[in-house]
Design a protein around this motif. Structure first.
Motif, PDB file in Angstrom:
ATOM      1  N   PHE A  68      39.489  -2.472 -68.155  1.00  0.00           N
ATOM      2  CA  PHE A  68      40.139  -3.388 -67.215  1.00  0.00           C
ATOM      3  C   PHE A  68      41.051  -2.610 -66.266  1.00  0.00           C
ATOM      4  O   PHE A  68      41.087  -2.884 -65.064  1.00  0.00           O
ATOM      5  CB  PHE A  68      40.952  -4.450 -67.973  1.00  0.00           C
ATOM      6  N   ALA A  69      41.774  -1.607 -66.787  1.00  0.00           N
ATOM      7  CA  ALA A  69      42.676  -0.806 -65.960  1.00  0.00           C
ATOM      8  C   ALA A  69      41.900  -0.035 -64.891  1.00  0.00           C
ATOM      9  O   ALA A  69      42.359   0.084 -63.748  1.00  0.00           O
ATOM     10  CB  ALA A  69      43.487   0.142 -66.828  1.00  0.00           C
ATOM     11  N   VAL A  70      40.729   0.478 -65.241  1.00  0.00           N
ATOM     12  CA  VAL A  70      39.904   1.199 -64.262  1.00  0.00           C
ATOM     13  C   VAL A  70      39.506   0.252 -63.127  1.00  0.00           C
ATOM     14  O   VAL A  70      39.644   0.584 -61.941  1.00  0.00           O
ATOM     15  CB  VAL A  70      38.652   1.815 -64.924  1.00  0.00           C
ATOM     16  N   VAL A  71      39.038  -0.934 -63.474  1.00  0.00           N
ATOM     17  CA  VAL A  71      38.636  -1.924 -62.464  1.00  0.00           C
ATOM     18  C   VAL A  71      39.839  -2.310 -61.605  1.00  0.00           C
ATOM     19  O   VAL A  71      39.749  -2.377 -60.368  1.00  0.00           O
ATOM     20  CB  VAL A  71      37.997  -3.166 -63.127  1.00  0.00           C
ATOM     21  N   ALA A  72      40.978  -2.550 -62.235  1.00  0.00           N
ATOM     22  CA  ALA A  72      42.190  -2.929 -61.500  1.00  0.00           C
ATOM     23  C   ALA A  72      42.604  -1.830 -60.525  1.00  0.00           C
ATOM     24  O   ALA A  72      42.997  -2.110 -59.389  1.00  0.00           O
ATOM     25  CB  ALA A  72      43.320  -3.244 -62.472  1.00  0.00           C
ATOM     26  N   CYS A  73      42.490  -0.574 -60.937  1.00  0.00           N
ATOM     27  CA  CYS A  73      42.840   0.541 -60.050  1.00  0.00           C
ATOM     28  C   CYS A  73      41.914   0.598 -58.841  1.00  0.00           C
ATOM     29  O   CYS A  73      42.370   0.824 -57.712  1.00  0.00           O
ATOM     30  CB  CYS A  73      42.809   1.862 -60.822  1.00  0.00           C
ATOM     31  N   VAL A  74      40.635   0.383 -59.046  1.00  0.00           N
ATOM     32  CA  VAL A  74      39.679   0.378 -57.930  1.00  0.00           C
ATOM     33  C   VAL A  74      40.024  -0.750 -56.955  1.00  0.00           C
ATOM     34  O   VAL A  74      40.058  -0.546 -55.732  1.00  0.00           O
ATOM     35  CB  VAL A  74      38.229   0.255 -58.432  1.00  0.00           C
ATOM     36  N   VAL A  75      40.305  -1.921 -57.480  1.00  0.00           N
ATOM     37  CA  VAL A  75      40.676  -3.062 -56.628  1.00  0.00           C
ATOM     38  C   VAL A  75      41.937  -2.746 -55.826  1.00  0.00           C
ATOM     39  O   VAL A  75      42.012  -3.026 -54.622  1.00  0.00           O
ATOM     40  CB  VAL A  75      40.855  -4.340 -57.476  1.00  0.00           C
TER      41      VAL A  75
END
Length: 165
Positions: free
Chosen positions: A55-62
């Motif tokens: 989830f943190a990886v996705v949030a960082c990309v966003v």
């Protein structure tokens, strides 16, 4: 900058503190206690570390995409704090034991009746509060686009403004 400060303070905490032993900084108000957190905020979800990491990886990309699209400094600051904090804790989850995506986050600030936290957590909370404040104050995410130059149709026809044919 947030990631660097976060990682340096975590390194110092590990070098100078013993796990679970509080060092008072401001009496009972602020202490330092080294704690390894495998869960999310407030130690919740300790069995969900791989999901939290994903989830943190996705949030960082966003957040990176959003940062490239905002033209407002206040939004840039809010998103930068969120991104820096997320990357700081994600770095721990990816590089610390017990393994990639399952690493424990280093926490060390301790307030009365509050979970132990770190610099990355402070940045995430501050960034989230700024997002809420900017949203409540209707601060635009982007500057408005400049008005289109007048065309022959909007400037009064081919003879110019104010002239009758």
């Amino acid at each position: 900058m947030v990631v660097a400060v976060d990682q340096v303070t975590k390194l110092l905490a590990e070098q100078r503190l013993e796990p679970g032993q509080r060092v008072d900084v401001l009496g009972d108000v602020l202490g330092l206690t080294l704690y390894y957190n495998s869960g999310a905020a407030f130690g919740l979800g300790t069995t969900l570390t791989p999901f939290i990491s994903s989830f943190a990886v996705v949030a960082c990309v966003v957040m990176v995409v959003a940062l490239t699209r905002t033209t407002r400094p206040a939004w840039g600051l809010a998103l930068g704090l969120l991104l820096g904090g997320a990357l700081g804790n994600l770095t721990d989850r990816l590089l610390r034991p017990p393994g990639v995506g399952r690493g424990e986050v280093v926490d060390f600030f301790q307030l009365p009746s509050f979970p132990i936290f770190n610099v990355a957590d402070i940045c995430v909370v501050t960034g989230a509060c700024l997002v809420v404040l900017l949203s409540l104050r209707d601060v635009p995410f982007r500057d408005p686009l400049p008005a289109a130059p007048p065309t022959a149709d909007t400037a009064g026809g081919a003879d110019g403004p104010g002239r009758e044919p």
